[in-house]
Design an enzyme around this catalytic site. Sequence first.
Site, short mmCIF file in Angstrom:
data_model
loop_
_atom_site.label_atom_id
_atom_site.label_comp_id
_atom_site.label_asym_id
_atom_site.label_seq_id
_atom_site.Cartn_x
_atom_site.Cartn_y
_atom_site.Cartn_z
N CYS A 168 0.82 -1.28 -0.02
CA CYS A 168 -0.03 -0.01 0.05
C CYS A 168 0.79 1.23 0.04
O CYS A 168 0.61 2.15 -0.97
CB CYS A 168 -0.88 0.10 1.23
N HIS A 182 -2.97 6.72 4.10
CA HIS A 182 -1.77 5.93 4.29
C HIS A 182 -0.50 6.42 3.84
O HIS A 182 0.49 5.56 3.28
CB HIS A 182 -2.30 4.42 3.53
#
Length: 468
Positions: free
Chosen positions: A83, A139
């Site tokens: 990610c 993130h």
Amino acid sequence: MSPQSFRNVFLPFVLALIAVTSCESQRGEAGGGSRRPHIVFILADDLGWSDVGWRDPEMYTPVLDRLASEGVILDQAYMQASCTPSRTALMTSKYPFRVGLQHTTISAARAQYLTDEVRILPQYMKDLGYATHIVGKWHLGFCNWRYTPTHRGFDTFYGFYNAAEGYYNHTGKKNGYDFRDNEDVDWSARGQYSTHLFAARAQRIIRTHNSSQPLFLYLPFQAVHGPFEVPESYIQSHCAHVQNEARRVHCGMVAAMDEAIGNVTLTLEESGLMDNTLLVFSTDNGGPTKKGSSNWPLRGSKTTLWEGMMHVVDWLPTLMGAAGSDDDNIPSDIDGMNLWWHISRGQPSPRREFVYNINDVKNNAALRLGRFKLIQGKGGKPNGWYHPPTGVRRRRVPRGRPPQIQLFDLDRDPNETRNIADRKQRLVQRMLRTLNRYRRSLVPTEQLPVLREAHPRFFNYTWSPGYC
């Protein structure tokens, strides 16, 4: 750009796991009198190569199937293996090893972040006159407000900061609630499914947008990352036939996301924006095969160097090119290339080389040069081929210690079944020299401790900036 479909061309700038589609748009030429296109960039989380209907008929994705058939499918384009590195590459157009984020994902309670010394995609979009919005998963760090979305070029933010949390309770590690409307904690989201929330907010942004200004909407869904939660109706209506239990739930989550994307595209059409919109769909990395996802027939899983996952650095300059920026205005200190001309005309990419990753913690790396791919060190586990469609024979997973050097001819062997390093020693040495040249610019990974002062109990049991 009129709808078209081309495949098996070397366009390494989305990923090799999922097709990318672009809807009709007019190219914005700076000073040329035509409008800059609106840009909607949709990013799925942990969606595998075969987690869509046009690759596995057991999956229910009618909206994505239609967009793929009407748009451009990029079959040899890449993301990073997980990610944070993928989002870093997308936002900066730099290989993650150049900014120290190559190893793994940013963890809650650690002072990790994408440095604000590097400009990112929404800042360049604002320079071009765009309204900029992010709806979904960030993130990229939040330990200080300066690293959060509305301080990095986005006009608005609706979503969460961390890697994973419940889809309904929006709570992650250490019982910390993580859901924001701009900088405010949004407690009203409790009990509501995030895929529905994100689609509704994206629709609201589109409906209220002043169409005289170009729109940049970044929509990184939480779906289909774990935990594996979805309203039962999606499973019963679209996925009850799937025999594997984990894949059945995964199918339901994909179906819910597909419906959400359909709602967003319908709102673009109803608002009169679609005729001048560039719509991109991608996933952030490969699917986690132990959790019901499938990258078949590609090898490996999320977090590995196998061909089933990963490149993304070309998106920033390519989107700038689509928005009418000429090459003189595109930053020169990036790894990405402006491929808008090639995509919009269906031409093969000029790119011949890229780095999958250089990881100084795992001590592995991978490079593509033309049709050849070299892996130095371990490619990662799982390292086989998983979840073939019903009726397709499984492949045997290799046993024993993997070689230190592996070379694959991706034109002849895209599934990485035959290591040909012994037969092409000169090419191996050339590619190793190239990797070593890239290593000179590597920023070492920092192994940072968990910070006590980051605990959600100090922030009314929310994950909040202010601890670094």
